[in-house]
Design an enzyme around this catalytic site. Structure first.
Site, PDB file in Angstrom:
ATOM      1  N   ASP A   8       0.803  -1.232   0.000  1.00 20.86           N
ATOM      2  CA  ASP A   8       0.000   0.000   0.000  1.00 20.86           C
ATOM      3  C   ASP A   8       0.829   1.272   0.000  1.00 20.86           C
ATOM      4  OD1 ASP A   8      -2.584  -0.947  -0.173  1.00 20.86           O
ATOM      5  OD2 ASP A   8      -2.785  -1.249   1.968  1.00 20.86           O
TER       6      ASP A   8
ATOM      7  N   THR B 148      10.135   9.087   6.779  1.00 15.46           N
ATOM      8  CA  THR B 148      10.225   9.740   8.081  1.00 15.46           C
ATOM      9  C   THR B 148      11.661   9.848   8.566  1.00 15.46           C
ATOM     10  OG1 THR B 148       8.095   8.719   8.582  1.00 15.46           O
ATOM     11  CG2 THR B 148       9.281   9.736  10.408  1.00 15.46           C
TER      12      THR B 148
ATOM     13  N   SER C 236       6.144  13.978  10.280  1.00 13.49           N
ATOM     14  CA  SER C 236       5.229  14.059   9.141  1.00 13.49           C
ATOM     15  C   SER C 236       5.529  15.238   8.220  1.00 13.49           C
ATOM     16  CB  SER C 236       3.781  14.163   9.640  1.00 13.49           C
ATOM     17  OG  SER C 236       3.414  13.023  10.388  1.00 13.49           O
TER      18      SER C 236
ATOM     19  N   ARG D 246      -3.482   5.603   3.462  1.00 14.80           N
ATOM     20  CA  ARG D 246      -4.409   5.954   4.542  1.00 14.80           C
ATOM     21  C   ARG D 246      -5.670   5.104   4.485  1.00 14.80           C
ATOM     22  NH1 ARG D 246      -3.207  12.547   4.799  1.00 14.80           N
ATOM     23  NH2 ARG D 246      -1.172  12.241   5.828  1.00 14.80           N
TER      24      ARG D 246
ATOM     25  N   THR E 235      -0.443  11.448  11.507  1.00 14.50           N
ATOM     26  CA  THR E 235      -1.100  11.516  12.804  1.00 14.50           C
ATOM     27  C   THR E 235      -2.493  12.124  12.659  1.00 14.50           C
ATOM     28  OG1 THR E 235      -0.263  13.731  13.300  1.00 14.50           O
ATOM     29  CG2 THR E 235       1.126  11.858  13.942  1.00 14.50           C
TER      30      THR E 235
END
Length: 389
Positions: A95, A129, A135, A253, A375
């Site tokens: 994904d 990251t 983020s 997501r 987040t």
């Protein structure tokens, strides 16, 4: 999920997945969790059963199962086996990294790499990251500069990288415009690379990070020191890496949202069974009005989340799921999972606090869902930026 969401072909696929999970995952998951590492045998077995790279087209040797309902079945069956660490590892591979290759790699790159995504020989990580950046992708400091051979030299550090130790390579976002790392980059400051570990001594996983939960899925720091990247490992065009990273966010997501619903549904099922068997003061715990009311509320919340996720999956399958819509469904599903699993743990009483109980493992696992993939606070910023007025 609710009746009518899946079709007969999906249920046939479920039989394959369930048999694979029963045979290859469930008997060994506890060992992987204790070792903080999933054996490569799992990836090879998944490949043999056609469960890797579902969306790869027939022209590259895949099945072209771009309907996300097939992917959701993997989540549901792994949740049913309490093997959530495997679900996370597969999401990272399918994904986050695979969509970048499918959407932005050249035909030649796809022919070279996609078979390896499907046969279990190339386990991938997404390396965006960094320490101090989180983020904020424009704060990425990892840098790639062109060498005399037309390739690139990569230097930098990444953190919180799933499959970081066990993986064979990573999709890396790096600064390529020559700007100073202390500056926040512009939209065109970054590029995406598929970087392979083999043959690159400067590609070094750091210490494996000790997580609260999902321990079977290894997470680590990555260090790049003078790592040579061939020119053909640049994904898409130079300077469009940030654009590409944003483009794969909706699917990533959505994957978090579907995982959240799958875990919530399984934990609630287990909880309903538990409170029906557990006695207190001469009655089953389920007979108490407070318990019945709480279960009723949890069921309604689950069904609302399922309907929301199903609508998002339909939009994704139609090519219409944008970043804002994906952020909304992830925010809702992940926050609901966190609160619902917490309530289910409470209904288990003291046993819910014992790690050998699946509800305790799920409680630790779902805590990641409001962080991973953006987040909840970042998602709210994205959603707020799209509000009318």
């Amino acid at each position: 999920m609710f009746a009518g969401f899946y079709e007969e072909i999906h249920e046939e696929f479920r039989e394959v997945v369930r048999e694979f999970v029963t045979r290859e995952v469930a008997p060994r998951y506890k060992e992987w969790d204790q070792n903080h590492m999933i054996d490569r045998s799992m990836w090879l077995a998944a490949a043999e059963n056609g469960l890797l790279g579902l969306a790869v087209g027939e022209e590259n040797g895949g099945m072209g199962l771009s309907d996300y309902r097939f992917r959701m079945i993997l989540d549901e069956e792994l949740a049913r086996a309490d093997a959530l660490g495997v679900a996370l590892a597969l999401h990272l591979h399918d994904d986050w990294v695979l969509p970048a290759v499918l959407q932005f790699a050249t035909a030649e790159q796809q022919q070279a790499w996609l078979p390896r995504f499907m046969d279990g020989s190339f386990v991938s990580s997404v390396a965006f990251t960094e320490p101090g950046a989180g983020s904020d992708l424009r704060a990425v400091r990892t840098k790639a500069v062109k060498d005399d051979d037309g390739g690139w030299i990569l230097n930098g550090q990444k953190t919180f990288i799933g499959n970081g130790v066990s993986g064979d390579g990573a999709l890396v976002l790096a600064r390529t415009d020559g700007s100073e790392p202390r500056e926040r980059g512009s939209e065109t400051s970054f590029s995406l690379f598929l970087v392979e570990k083999q043959g690159n001594p400067g590609y070094q996983p750091g210490r494996q990070l000790e997580k609260m939960g999902l321990k079977a899925s290894d997470t680590a720091e990555l260090f790049f020191s003078e790592v040579k990247i061939p020119a053909e490992n640049l994904i898409g065009e130079e300077g469009r890496g940030l654009e590409y990273a944003k483009a794969i966010l909706p699917q990533g997501r959505l994957g978090v949202a579907t995982s959240a619903v799958a875990v919530t549904a399984e934990v609630l099922r287990q909880t309903i069974s538990y409170v029906g068997e557990r006695e207190a003061f001469g009655h089953s715990v389920r007979e108490f009005q407070h318990t019945r009311f709480q279960l009723a509320e949890l069921q309604v919340r689950l069904e609302a989340a399922e309907r929301y996720v199903a609508a998002a999956v339909e939009r994704f399958n139609a090519g219409e799921l944008d970043l804002v819509a994906a952020s909304k469904v992830k925010l809702w599903a992940s926050e609901q999972a966190k609160s619902s699993v917490d309530a289910c743990l409470q209904l288990h009483g003291g046993y819910g606090y014992i790690l050998e109980y699946p509800v305790a493992q799920a409680y630790l696992a779902v805590r990641l869902l409001t962080i991973f993939g953006g987040t909840s606070e970042i998602l709210k910023e994205t959603i707020a930026g799209d509000l009318p007025g």
